[in-house]
Write a protein that holds these residues in place. Structure first.
Motif, PDB file in Angstrom:
ATOM      1  N   PRO A   1       1.005  -1.133   0.030  1.00 33.58           N
ATOM      2  CA  PRO A   1       0.057   0.009  -0.077  1.00 33.58           C
ATOM      3  C   PRO A   1       0.845   1.215  -0.042  1.00 33.58           C
ATOM      4  CG  PRO A   1      -0.695  -1.447   1.708  1.00 33.58           C
ATOM      5  CD  PRO A   1       0.611  -2.175   1.021  1.00 33.58           C
ATOM      6  N   ARG A   2       0.290   2.354  -0.362  1.00 33.71           N
ATOM      7  CA  ARG A   2       1.074   3.691  -0.593  1.00 33.71           C
ATOM      8  C   ARG A   2       1.132   4.155   0.940  1.00 33.71           C
ATOM      9  NH1 ARG A   2      -4.069   6.536  -3.337  1.00 33.71           N
ATOM     10  NH2 ARG A   2      -5.062   6.781  -1.222  1.00 33.71           N
ATOM     11  N   PRO A   3       2.139   4.778   0.980  1.00 36.15           N
ATOM     12  CA  PRO A   3       2.533   5.451   2.479  1.00 36.15           C
ATOM     13  C   PRO A   3       1.678   6.700   2.597  1.00 36.15           C
ATOM     14  CG  PRO A   3       4.351   5.837   1.108  1.00 36.15           C
ATOM     15  CD  PRO A   3       3.424   5.001   0.293  1.00 36.15           C
ATOM     16  N   GLU A   4       1.450   7.019   3.814  1.00 33.33           N
ATOM     17  CA  GLU A   4       0.596   8.149   3.803  1.00 33.33           C
ATOM     18  C   GLU A   4       1.696   9.247   4.589  1.00 33.33           C
ATOM     19  OE1 GLU A   4      -2.381   9.073   2.761  1.00 33.33           O
ATOM     20  OE2 GLU A   4      -2.784   7.155   2.022  1.00 33.33           O
ATOM     21  N   VAL A   5       2.836   9.552   4.090  1.00 28.22           N
ATOM     22  CA  VAL A   5       3.762  10.322   4.340  1.00 28.22           C
ATOM     23  C   VAL A   5       4.049  11.469   3.477  1.00 28.22           C
ATOM     24  CG1 VAL A   5       5.117   8.889   5.568  1.00 28.22           C
ATOM     25  CG2 VAL A   5       5.694   9.207   3.213  1.00 28.22           C
ATOM     26  N   PRO A   6       4.439  12.766   3.890  1.00 33.51           N
ATOM     27  CA  PRO A   6       4.678  14.074   2.979  1.00 33.51           C
ATOM     28  C   PRO A   6       5.597  13.726   1.817  1.00 33.51           C
ATOM     29  CG  PRO A   6       4.781  14.769   5.259  1.00 33.51           C
ATOM     30  CD  PRO A   6       4.746  13.172   5.228  1.00 33.51           C
ATOM     31  N   ALA A   7       5.609  13.844   0.643  1.00 32.11           N
ATOM     32  CA  ALA A   7       6.583  13.382  -0.109  1.00 32.11           C
ATOM     33  C   ALA A   7       6.521  14.574  -1.391  1.00 32.11           C
ATOM     34  CB  ALA A   7       6.457  12.020  -0.733  1.00 32.11           C
ATOM     35  N   ALA A   8       7.514  14.266  -2.332  1.00 32.97           N
ATOM     36  CA  ALA A   8       7.347  15.265  -3.571  1.00 32.97           C
ATOM     37  C   ALA A   8       6.232  14.806  -4.297  1.00 32.97           C
ATOM     38  CB  ALA A   8       8.591  15.073  -4.477  1.00 32.97           C
ATOM     39  N   ILE A   9       5.551  13.815  -4.107  1.00 31.34           N
ATOM     40  CA  ILE A   9       4.592  13.350  -5.110  1.00 31.34           C
ATOM     41  C   ILE A   9       3.284  13.100  -4.242  1.00 31.34           C
ATOM     42  CG2 ILE A   9       5.191  10.882  -5.189  1.00 31.34           C
ATOM     43  CD1 ILE A   9       3.817  10.709  -8.103  1.00 31.34           C
ATOM     44  N   ASP A  10       2.311  13.649  -4.438  1.00 29.92           N
ATOM     45  CA  ASP A  10       1.120  13.383  -3.667  1.00 29.92           C
ATOM     46  C   ASP A  10       0.860  12.045  -3.452  1.00 29.92           C
ATOM     47  OD1 ASP A  10      -1.482  13.634  -2.816  1.00 29.92           O
ATOM     48  OD2 ASP A  10      -1.819  15.595  -3.542  1.00 29.92           O
ATOM     49  N   SER A  11       0.474  11.603  -2.454  1.00 32.44           N
ATOM     50  CA  SER A  11       0.250  10.157  -2.095  1.00 32.44           C
ATOM     51  C   SER A  11      -1.272   9.546  -3.035  1.00 32.44           C
ATOM     52  CB  SER A  11       0.036   9.857  -0.558  1.00 32.44           C
ATOM     53  OG  SER A  11      -1.181  10.635   0.009  1.00 32.44           O
ATOM     54  N   ARG A  12      -2.068  10.528  -3.459  1.00 37.35           N
ATOM     55  CA  ARG A  12      -3.211   9.906  -4.084  1.00 37.35           C
ATOM     56  C   ARG A  12      -2.876   9.596  -5.660  1.00 37.35           C
ATOM     57  NH1 ARG A  12      -5.818  15.854  -5.865  1.00 37.35           N
ATOM     58  NH2 ARG A  12      -3.879  16.644  -5.560  1.00 37.35           N
ATOM     59  N   PHE A  13      -1.652  10.065  -6.106  1.00 35.68           N
ATOM     60  CA  PHE A  13      -1.139   9.721  -7.328  1.00 35.68           C
ATOM     61  C   PHE A  13      -0.239   8.489  -7.254  1.00 35.68           C
ATOM     62  CE2 PHE A  13      -1.169  14.564  -7.805  1.00 35.68           C
ATOM     63  CZ  PHE A  13      -2.647  14.403  -8.104  1.00 35.68           C
TER      64      PHE A  13
ATOM     65  N   LYS B   1       9.058  -3.909  -3.848  1.00 37.21           N
ATOM     66  CA  LYS B   1      10.638  -3.732  -3.774  1.00 37.21           C
ATOM     67  C   LYS B   1      10.867  -4.772  -4.745  1.00 37.21           C
ATOM     68  CE  LYS B   1      14.065  -4.390  -0.472  1.00 37.21           C
ATOM     69  NZ  LYS B   1      14.831  -3.195  -0.187  1.00 37.21           N
ATOM     70  N   ILE B   2      12.018  -4.600  -5.703  1.00 39.58           N
ATOM     71  CA  ILE B   2      12.534  -5.329  -6.712  1.00 39.58           C
ATOM     72  C   ILE B   2      14.057  -5.409  -6.320  1.00 39.58           C
ATOM     73  CG2 ILE B   2      12.977  -5.621  -9.017  1.00 39.58           C
ATOM     74  CD1 ILE B   2       9.979  -5.393  -8.494  1.00 39.58           C
ATOM     75  N   GLY B   3      14.452  -6.469  -5.533  1.00 38.21           N
ATOM     76  CA  GLY B   3      15.875  -6.775  -5.277  1.00 38.21           C
ATOM     77  C   GLY B   3      16.150  -5.645  -4.254  1.00 38.21           C
ATOM     78  N   GLU B   4      17.136  -4.720  -4.714  1.00 44.44           N
ATOM     79  CA  GLU B   4      17.675  -3.537  -3.832  1.00 44.44           C
ATOM     80  C   GLU B   4      16.724  -2.302  -4.186  1.00 44.44           C
ATOM     81  OE1 GLU B   4      19.501  -3.917  -0.914  1.00 44.44           O
ATOM     82  OE2 GLU B   4      19.165  -6.047  -1.441  1.00 44.44           O
ATOM     83  N   ARG B   5      15.880  -2.419  -5.220  1.00 41.63           N
ATOM     84  CA  ARG B   5      15.312  -1.190  -5.755  1.00 41.63           C
ATOM     85  C   ARG B   5      14.033  -0.829  -5.002  1.00 41.63           C
ATOM     86  NH1 ARG B   5      15.775  -3.244 -11.614  1.00 41.63           N
ATOM     87  NH2 ARG B   5      13.686  -2.566 -11.815  1.00 41.63           N
ATOM     88  N   MET B   6      13.527   0.277  -4.862  1.00 42.72           N
ATOM     89  CA  MET B   6      12.266   0.610  -4.506  1.00 42.72           C
ATOM     90  C   MET B   6      11.369   1.301  -5.563  1.00 42.72           C
ATOM     91  SD  MET B   6       9.867   0.210  -2.255  1.00 42.72           S
ATOM     92  CE  MET B   6      10.856  -0.069  -0.357  1.00 42.72           C
ATOM     93  N   LEU B   7      10.443   0.730  -5.840  1.00 46.25           N
ATOM     94  CA  LEU B   7       9.568   1.281  -7.228  1.00 46.25           C
ATOM     95  C   LEU B   7       8.255   1.805  -6.723  1.00 46.25           C
ATOM     96  CD1 LEU B   7       9.369   1.033 -10.285  1.00 46.25           C
ATOM     97  CD2 LEU B   7       8.213  -0.991 -10.115  1.00 46.25           C
ATOM     98  N   ILE B   8       8.003   3.167  -7.247  1.00 41.15           N
ATOM     99  CA  ILE B   8       6.950   3.942  -6.614  1.00 41.15           C
ATOM    100  C   ILE B   8       6.066   3.759  -7.746  1.00 41.15           C
ATOM    101  CG2 ILE B   8       6.081   6.019  -6.215  1.00 41.15           C
ATOM    102  CD1 ILE B   8       9.202   6.924  -5.519  1.00 41.15           C
ATOM    103  N   LEU B   9       4.841   2.812  -7.660  1.00 41.55           N
ATOM    104  CA  LEU B   9       3.861   3.155  -8.828  1.00 41.55           C
ATOM    105  C   LEU B   9       2.956   4.209  -8.752  1.00 41.55           C
ATOM    106  CD1 LEU B   9       3.342  -0.938  -8.179  1.00 41.55           C
ATOM    107  CD2 LEU B   9       4.878   0.298  -9.734  1.00 41.55           C
ATOM    108  N   LEU B  10       2.747   4.768  -9.926  1.00 41.19           N
ATOM    109  CA  LEU B  10       2.103   6.136 -10.074  1.00 41.19           C
ATOM    110  C   LEU B  10       0.615   5.573 -10.708  1.00 41.19           C
ATOM    111  CD1 LEU B  10       4.622   8.533 -11.706  1.00 41.19           C
ATOM    112  CD2 LEU B  10       3.873   8.208  -9.118  1.00 41.19           C
ATOM    113  N   ASP B  11      -0.388   6.098 -10.291  1.00 39.79           N
ATOM    114  CA  ASP B  11      -1.804   6.409 -11.074  1.00 39.79           C
ATOM    115  C   ASP B  11      -1.661   7.426 -11.970  1.00 39.79           C
ATOM    116  OD1 ASP B  11      -4.321   6.631 -11.850  1.00 39.79           O
ATOM    117  OD2 ASP B  11      -5.347   6.332  -9.665  1.00 39.79           O
ATOM    118  N   ILE B  12      -0.962   7.196 -13.094  1.00 43.07           N
ATOM    119  CA  ILE B  12      -0.728   8.429 -14.054  1.00 43.07           C
ATOM    120  C   ILE B  12      -2.036   9.135 -14.459  1.00 43.07           C
ATOM    121  CG2 ILE B  12      -0.840   7.209 -16.229  1.00 43.07           C
ATOM    122  CD1 ILE B  12       1.596   9.889 -15.071  1.00 43.07           C
ATOM    123  N   GLU B  13      -3.214   8.416 -14.525  1.00 43.65           N
ATOM    124  CA  GLU B  13      -4.354   8.943 -14.954  1.00 43.65           C
ATOM    125  C   GLU B  13      -4.908  10.118 -14.056  1.00 43.65           C
ATOM    126  OE1 GLU B  13      -8.828   7.935 -16.960  1.00 43.65           O
ATOM    127  OE2 GLU B  13      -7.195   6.309 -17.033  1.00 43.65           O
TER     128      GLU B  13
END
Length: 165
Positions: free
Chosen positions: A123-135, A141-153
């Protein structure tokens, strides 16, 4: 302007069955972060070429291009996410079909296409970030990478972008 058309991957019956459970995401980089968006929204990937500027547009709207007779707004997602970067040979435009429109987004580079099972997406975190969590639709987590999945629409439909009424 060179481009890469995306075509559906063919595979075995077991791969097709796995795709029913999972979703495919195009991954890309902006600054030091890696993002993913639903591959079904992607029309093509193009090398960056300076678009025609539009007067009085916000700074993240780089301009428009004529893509086979369709005028496409080009948005620099890096600027929108407060990650200004230089334009170089890796800079690309991802052309999307979202909210009934064709829109291009500028990113630092495209990585690959990943298939993720629903169980891999946190689930998406509810923390302040450069990208609004509603998006954000979630994290993975892919190996050592953290992937942020966007709702581009949702992002493109947002009043912040000013593209959809």
């Amino acid at each position: 302007m060179s481009s890469t058309e995306l075509v559906p991957a063919s595979g075995t019956a077991s791969q097709a069955a796995a795709r029913v459970d999972g979703r495919q995401f195009l991954t890309f980089r902006i600054g030091g972060e890696e993002y993913g968006l639903d591959i079904l929204r992607v029309q093509e990937i193009r090398s960056y070429e300076a678009p025609t500027r539009v007067a009085h547009a916000p700074p993240f709207v780089k301009g428009v291009v004529n893509l086979r007779g369709v005028i496409v707004p080009i948005l620099d997602l890096r600027i929108r996410l407060s990650q200004p970067s230089e334009y170089n040979g890796f800079t690309v435009v991802i052309v999307l079909n979202v909210a009934g429109r064709v829109v291009g987004i500028v990113v630092d580079s495209v990585s690959d296409v990943l298939e993720l099972a629903a169980s891999e997406i946190k689930p998406r975190p509810e923390v302040p970030a450069a990208i609004d969590s509603r998006f954000m639709t979630g994290l993975c987590k892919i190996g050592e990478r953290m992937l942020i999945l966007l709702d581009i629409e949702a992002m493109i439909k947002s009043p912040d972008f000013g593209l959809v009424d």
